[in-house]
Write a protein that holds these residues in place. Sequence first.
Motif, PDB file in Angstrom:
ATOM      1  N   GLU A  11      19.439  50.074  48.918  1.00 51.50           N
ATOM      2  CA  GLU A  11      19.050  50.010  47.512  1.00 51.50           C
ATOM      3  C   GLU A  11      19.556  48.702  46.914  1.00 51.50           C
ATOM      4  O   GLU A  11      20.757  48.433  46.892  1.00 51.50           O
ATOM      5  CB  GLU A  11      19.615  51.182  46.723  1.00 51.50           C
ATOM      6  CG  GLU A  11      19.167  51.187  45.255  1.00 51.50           C
ATOM      7  CD  GLU A  11      19.557  52.438  44.510  1.00 51.50           C
ATOM      8  OE1 GLU A  11      19.229  52.533  43.308  1.00 51.50           O
ATOM      9  OE2 GLU A  11      20.178  53.335  45.133  1.00 51.50           O
ATOM     10  N   VAL A  12      18.624  47.881  46.457  1.00 52.65           N
ATOM     11  CA  VAL A  12      18.922  46.540  45.951  1.00 52.65           C
ATOM     12  C   VAL A  12      19.011  46.594  44.422  1.00 52.65           C
ATOM     13  O   VAL A  12      18.167  47.199  43.757  1.00 52.65           O
ATOM     14  CB  VAL A  12      17.855  45.527  46.399  1.00 52.65           C
ATOM     15  CG1 VAL A  12      18.199  44.127  45.901  1.00 52.65           C
ATOM     16  CG2 VAL A  12      17.716  45.536  47.913  1.00 52.65           C
ATOM     17  N   ASP A  13      20.019  45.934  43.870  1.00 54.93           N
ATOM     18  CA  ASP A  13      20.187  45.854  42.419  1.00 54.93           C
ATOM     19  C   ASP A  13      19.217  44.806  41.871  1.00 54.93           C
ATOM     20  O   ASP A  13      19.304  43.630  42.233  1.00 54.93           O
ATOM     21  CB  ASP A  13      21.627  45.467  42.089  1.00 54.93           C
ATOM     22  CG  ASP A  13      21.903  45.500  40.591  1.00 54.93           C
ATOM     23  OD1 ASP A  13      20.951  45.601  39.802  1.00 54.93           O
ATOM     24  OD2 ASP A  13      23.095  45.433  40.204  1.00 54.93           O
ATOM     25  N   PRO A  14      18.291  45.182  40.987  1.00 58.47           N
ATOM     26  CA  PRO A  14      17.317  44.208  40.468  1.00 58.47           C
ATOM     27  C   PRO A  14      17.969  43.043  39.740  1.00 58.47           C
ATOM     28  O   PRO A  14      17.449  41.921  39.777  1.00 58.47           O
ATOM     29  CB  PRO A  14      16.451  45.043  39.518  1.00 58.47           C
ATOM     30  CG  PRO A  14      16.659  46.454  39.941  1.00 58.47           C
ATOM     31  CD  PRO A  14      18.057  46.530  40.456  1.00 58.47           C
ATOM     32  N   ARG A  15      19.095  43.277  39.074  1.00 54.88           N
ATOM     33  CA  ARG A  15      19.753  42.218  38.324  1.00 54.88           C
ATOM     34  C   ARG A  15      20.616  41.331  39.216  1.00 54.88           C
ATOM     35  O   ARG A  15      20.892  40.172  38.868  1.00 54.88           O
ATOM     36  CB  ARG A  15      20.615  42.833  37.218  1.00 54.88           C
ATOM     37  CG  ARG A  15      19.823  43.597  36.161  1.00 54.88           C
ATOM     38  CD  ARG A  15      18.831  42.705  35.445  1.00 54.88           C
ATOM     39  NE  ARG A  15      18.202  43.371  34.317  1.00 54.88           N
ATOM     40  CZ  ARG A  15      17.226  42.826  33.591  1.00 54.88           C
ATOM     41  NH1 ARG A  15      16.779  41.614  33.902  1.00 54.88           N
ATOM     42  NH2 ARG A  15      16.689  43.492  32.576  1.00 54.88           N
ATOM     43  N   HIS A  16      21.070  41.849  40.341  1.00 50.05           N
ATOM     44  CA  HIS A  16      21.927  41.090  41.257  1.00 50.05           C
ATOM     45  C   HIS A  16      21.453  41.323  42.693  1.00 50.05           C
ATOM     46  O   HIS A  16      22.121  41.985  43.485  1.00 50.05           O
ATOM     47  CB  HIS A  16      23.388  41.512  41.101  1.00 50.05           C
ATOM     48  CG  HIS A  16      23.880  41.470  39.684  1.00 50.05           C
ATOM     49  ND1 HIS A  16      24.215  40.289  39.046  1.00 50.05           N
ATOM     50  CD2 HIS A  16      24.074  42.462  38.761  1.00 50.05           C
ATOM     51  CE1 HIS A  16      24.603  40.552  37.814  1.00 50.05           C
ATOM     52  NE2 HIS A  16      24.532  41.854  37.617  1.00 50.05           N
ATOM     53  N   PRO A  17      20.283  40.785  43.050  1.00 54.76           N
ATOM     54  CA  PRO A  17      19.683  41.087  44.356  1.00 54.76           C
ATOM     55  C   PRO A  17      20.465  40.527  45.550  1.00 54.76           C
ATOM     56  O   PRO A  17      20.314  41.028  46.666  1.00 54.76           O
ATOM     57  CB  PRO A  17      18.296  40.443  44.259  1.00 54.76           C
ATOM     58  CG  PRO A  17      18.431  39.390  43.217  1.00 54.76           C
ATOM     59  CD  PRO A  17      19.422  39.903  42.235  1.00 54.76           C
ATOM     60  N   LYS A  18      21.290  39.498  45.334  1.00 50.69           N
ATOM     61  CA  LYS A  18      22.037  38.915  46.454  1.00 50.69           C
ATOM     62  C   LYS A  18      23.397  39.591  46.658  1.00 50.69           C
ATOM     63  O   LYS A  18      24.097  39.291  47.622  1.00 50.69           O
ATOM     64  CB  LYS A  18      22.243  37.409  46.208  1.00 50.69           C
ATOM     65  CG  LYS A  18      20.951  36.597  46.258  1.00 50.69           C
ATOM     66  CD  LYS A  18      20.320  36.668  47.641  1.00 50.69           C
ATOM     67  CE  LYS A  18      19.069  35.815  47.742  1.00 50.69           C
ATOM     68  NZ  LYS A  18      19.340  34.377  47.674  1.00 50.69           N
ATOM     69  N   MET A  19      23.751  40.493  45.751  1.00 57.42           N
ATOM     70  CA  MET A  19      25.007  41.206  45.921  1.00 57.42           C
ATOM     71  C   MET A  19      24.846  42.316  46.961  1.00 57.42           C
ATOM     72  O   MET A  19      23.731  42.673  47.349  1.00 57.42           O
ATOM     73  CB  MET A  19      25.468  41.798  44.582  1.00 57.42           C
ATOM     74  CG  MET A  19      25.913  40.765  43.563  1.00 57.42           C
ATOM     75  SD  MET A  19      26.485  41.519  42.013  1.00 57.42           S
ATOM     76  CE  MET A  19      27.884  42.474  42.607  1.00 57.42           C
ATOM     77  N   LEU A  20      25.991  42.836  47.422  1.00 57.95           N
ATOM     78  CA  LEU A  20      25.982  43.873  48.439  1.00 57.95           C
ATOM     79  C   LEU A  20      25.180  45.082  47.951  1.00 57.95           C
ATOM     80  O   LEU A  20      25.512  45.697  46.943  1.00 57.95           O
ATOM     81  CB  LEU A  20      27.414  44.314  48.752  1.00 57.95           C
ATOM     82  CG  LEU A  20      27.568  45.474  49.734  1.00 57.95           C
ATOM     83  CD1 LEU A  20      27.076  45.069  51.118  1.00 57.95           C
ATOM     84  CD2 LEU A  20      29.018  45.933  49.787  1.00 57.95           C
ATOM     85  N   PRO A  21      24.075  45.452  48.659  1.00 58.80           N
ATOM     86  CA  PRO A  21      23.298  46.620  48.249  1.00 58.80           C
ATOM     87  C   PRO A  21      23.988  47.909  48.679  1.00 58.80           C
ATOM     88  O   PRO A  21      24.884  47.906  49.518  1.00 58.80           O
ATOM     89  CB  PRO A  21      21.977  46.435  48.995  1.00 58.80           C
ATOM     90  CG  PRO A  21      22.356  45.687  50.232  1.00 58.80           C
ATOM     91  CD  PRO A  21      23.496  44.779  49.838  1.00 58.80           C
ATOM     92  N   GLU A  22      23.559  49.002  48.074  1.00 57.02           N
ATOM     93  CA  GLU A  22      24.051  50.297  48.507  1.00 57.02           C
ATOM     94  C   GLU A  22      23.326  50.686  49.794  1.00 57.02           C
ATOM     95  O   GLU A  22      22.102  50.767  49.813  1.00 57.02           O
ATOM     96  CB  GLU A  22      23.813  51.350  47.423  1.00 57.02           C
ATOM     97  CG  GLU A  22      24.632  51.134  46.166  1.00 57.02           C
ATOM     98  CD  GLU A  22      24.466  52.276  45.173  1.00 57.02           C
ATOM     99  OE1 GLU A  22      23.906  53.312  45.577  1.00 57.02           O
ATOM    100  OE2 GLU A  22      24.904  52.126  44.026  1.00 57.02           O
TER     101      GLU A  22
END
Length: 363
Positions: free
Chosen positions: A264-275
Amino acid sequence: MEDLLVTENPLLLPLNKEKTAYDGFLCVQDRDFRIRVLLPSDLQLKRARLHCCWQLRHLLREYELIVRQRLQQSAQLSTFLLELKTIVEVCMKSRAGSFAIPPPQYYSQLISEMETLGWDKIIFLDTNIQTLKLKAEDSSGRQHTLSIKLKSKQIKYSQYWLTEEDHVTGSTQNQENIRVSQHPAEAPECSADLPVPLNLTWTPQSSLELLHSQFLLLLESLAEFWDVLDEIDQKTWILEPEKPSRSDTVRRVAIGSNVSIRVEVDPRHPKMLPECCLLGAEHGTLTPVSSPTFRMFWKLNSRHQPPTKNLVSALSVASVTHIGLGPPSQIKCAMTPAVASPSTRPASMSGSECYPPAGRASA
C-alpha cells in the motif's frame, strides 16, 4: 357558448366590451397558467393570437403544431380552450418532474465559461447543462476526468407573462416550486478518480477554467504516486485489483507459489516505505513486513533506485520481473531470476486466474 366559457374558465376574463381580448389563467390539474387570447373583430379563431407564460410554452414546445391546428379548426373559443386543457394535461403527465428551464443569463454565462475553458476539454454535457465532464492530462500523459454538477435549489417562483416579443413582466399572484440554478453563487459538486479527497476552492467569482486549473495542479502533485504504481503494474504480476483505477493505492503482487505481498503506497509520500504484508499458506492471513533490516534497505535505496528494485532489495530478492506474458517455459519466478517451470510459478488468488497449488519456488 359565453356561459360555457365563463363556467369552464372562471379566471379568464374579457378585457373589452367587444370581447376580442381575454386575459387571465388557464386552470389545469390544480395549476394556473397565464394566457392571453386576442381575437379579430369578426371573432374568427383562424386569425386569433395566443400568448402564454413561459411554463406553459415550455410544456407545449413539442405540441405547437397541434395547438395551431386546433386554433384554426375550432369554431368557438370555449371549444378551443377545452381542447387546449386536454393537450396540457397530456403534456403534464408525460413530463412529470421535468426540470425547469433556467433564465437566458444562466446559459450565456455558462457558455462563455466553456468557451474560455476550451470546447476540446469538455467530453460530456447533459441536456439540461447541469452536469459536465472535463478531461485533463498530467505531465506523464495520463488521462483524467473531472465531473462537475452545478447546484440548483427549489424556490417559490412567480409565473411570468411572455408577450410576443418575449417581454417579461412579473406577476406575483400565481407561484409554484421550481428548481433554479445557483451557478456561480454556490460551489458545484466535483468528483474524480483520485486517491485523495478532491478539495477545490470556489467563490462566486470563480469559473470552470479555475476549477480545471486547480484540478491540474492536484494531478501534478500525485504524478509521482502514479509513476510508482505504473512501474509496479508494468514490472510485476498484479493479482489484485484485477482492473486498477487511479484511486487505488494497494497492489497484491505475486512473489512465489501460493505467496504474495500486499503493498500500500501513500499518495502523498510515494517514495516512503509502503505498508507491506505477506500473504500465503505459511503466513496465515497477513504478516506485516516491518523488520529493521527491511526498513534500513528501503531507506538507503529509496533515493537512487526505482520502487520495484528497492522493494526487491529490501526483501533480499534478486529481481522482480513481469510474469504471465510468455509461455510457461519462459516465465520467470518473481523471487528469482531463474526460469520457472509451470509447477513453480506463483498461484493467482484473484479468482479469475487460478493455478493448482505447487511446491514453493526455490529461493
